[in-house]
Design an enzyme around this catalytic site. Structure first.
Site, PDB file in Angstrom:
ATOM      1  CG  HIS A 154     -13.262 -86.594  82.246  1.00  0.00           C
ATOM      2  ND1 HIS A 154     -13.418 -85.966  83.457  1.00  0.00           N
ATOM      3  CD2 HIS A 154     -11.917 -86.696  82.044  1.00  0.00           C
ATOM      4  CE1 HIS A 154     -12.223 -85.700  83.978  1.00  0.00           C
ATOM      5  NE2 HIS A 154     -11.301 -86.135  83.141  1.00  0.00           N
ATOM      6  CG  ASP A 190      -7.737 -89.218  86.339  1.00  0.00           C
ATOM      7  OD1 ASP A 190      -7.179 -89.960  85.512  1.00  0.00           O
ATOM      8  OD2 ASP A 190      -7.829 -87.983  86.195  1.00  0.00           O
ATOM      9  CG  HIS A 192      -8.071 -84.109  85.405  1.00  0.00           C
ATOM     10  ND1 HIS A 192      -7.041 -84.852  84.841  1.00  0.00           N
ATOM     11  CD2 HIS A 192      -7.708 -82.808  85.319  1.00  0.00           C
ATOM     12  CE1 HIS A 192      -6.100 -84.030  84.421  1.00  0.00           C
ATOM     13  NE2 HIS A 192      -6.473 -82.785  84.698  1.00  0.00           N
ATOM     14  CG  ASP A 279      -4.172 -87.960  85.718  1.00  0.00           C
ATOM     15  OD1 ASP A 279      -4.417 -88.702  86.685  1.00  0.00           O
ATOM     16  OD2 ASP A 279      -5.062 -87.449  85.008  1.00  0.00           O
TER      17      ASP A 279
END
Length: 335
Positions: A154, A190, A192, A279
């Site tokens: 991120h 991931d 996200h 995740d």
């Protein structure tokens, strides 16, 4: 598989984060790595590659801020972790302001990533772990794993967020290019979207960024990761986003993975970097996919089937009790 981790990566220890309107215990805590380390047979400490590989990705102003932020926070009379609360979203972006509060806003995009006393050291050694894995692959290993904490995808060239402070996979990719690899593919799996990685390479034609992630119409980071984001300039067509709905199971996930692997194969990459987040697991407390532990092995086997030298960097995964088993299942696919 060679795996790299340094104990200094435990030193990043914020107390709380802002989540769903309340301050809650920080989810990206050292227990995540302890769970993974307990599931792995052998881990090596990386050597120190210094700042030069990090500077290929991150600018000096951002790095200076990150290294000194917590000390400046304390010097301003604050206690605990440094939290941002004002962002230059409207109006002129502030520059050269001599106040830690302003810089926290200028160099971040969310309120979930406080800077603690040990944050810089942990981020630095996470990047060194990614560089050690890259070196191992460049030296002939088929694949190597960097157990990165904090994670990185991120984080942009000049901003932090999403628990990320240095972009480990981007640092690895740039190190490989500096060492002579001409074309790099980055596969982000991931839950996200890896907005920071996408931003760093968005106008580059020598790095393909492919991401399978939760639809940003409903999930963080919201403002990046939509299917129409394809790159710009020399990078047009070198970004591929495959957003999926909440509840995605293995069948739907595998279809998206097949599209990703075809794109990577068509790109003609010399090397693959994988941003791996566990995740996507059905039991993850902050995510909404439905993958099971055993399914990470065939996912990894499909990726390994590309036959590319592969650097794997750890991203998310917050079901701590299952995290070690999920990571071990994924790495088994490269055995």
């Amino acid at each position: 598989m060679k795996t790299f981790f340094d104990a200094q990566q435990h030193d990043h220890a914020p107390a709380v984060e802002l989540h769903n309107g309340a301050y809650v215990p920080y989810a990206e805590h050292r227990g995540r790595m302890e769970s993974v380390l307990a599931a792995l047979d052998q881990v090596e400490s990386p050597r120190d590659f210094g700042m030069e590989p990090i500077r290929r990705v991150h600018g000096d102003a951002y790095l200076d801020f990150l290294q000194g932020a917590h000390a400046r926070w304390v010097a301003a009379g604050r206690s605990g972790d440094a939290h941002g609360y004002a962002w230059p979203v409207v109006g002129r972006r502030p520059l050269n302001l001599n106040r830690i509060d302003a810089d926290l806003g200028q160099f971040s995009f969310d309120a979930s990533s406080p800077i603690a006393a040990g944050t810089w050291g942990s981020a630095y050694w996470a990047a060194q772990s990614a560089l050690a894995a890259t070196e191992a692959v460049m030296d002939g290993e088929r694949a190597a794993f960097a157990l990165c904490r904090p994670p990185g995808h991120h984080c942009g060239a000049d901003y932090l967020g999403g628990y990320c402070f240095l972009n480990n996979v981007a640092i690895a990719a740039e190190a490989a290019i500096a060492a002579g690899r001409g074309r790099i593919a980055i596969l982000d799996i991931d839950y996200h979207h890896g907005n920071g990685t996408q931003d760093i390479f968005y106008d580059r034609g020598d790095v393909l960024f492919v991401s399978i992630h939760a639809d940003p119409a409903s999930d963080y980071p919201f403002f990046w990761g939509h299917a129409d984001e394809r790159g710009t300039g020399a990078g047009e067509g070198a970004t591929l986003n495959l957003p999926l709905p909440r509840g995605t199971d293995m069948n739907a996930y595998r279809a998206a993975l097949d599209i990703s692997l075809r794109a990577i194969s068509d790109f003609g990459a010399d090397m693959l970097c994988v941003s791996f987040g566990a995740d996507t697991f059905a039991g993850d407390p902050i995510s909404q996919f439905a993958l099971q532990t055993a399914e990470y092995t065939p996912i990894a086997q499909a990726i390994a089937g590309l036959g590319l030298p592969t650097v794997i960097t750890m991203e998310g995964g917050y079901a701590v009790d299952a995290l070690g088993a999920n990571v071990a299942s994924f790495l088994a696919g490269f055995a």
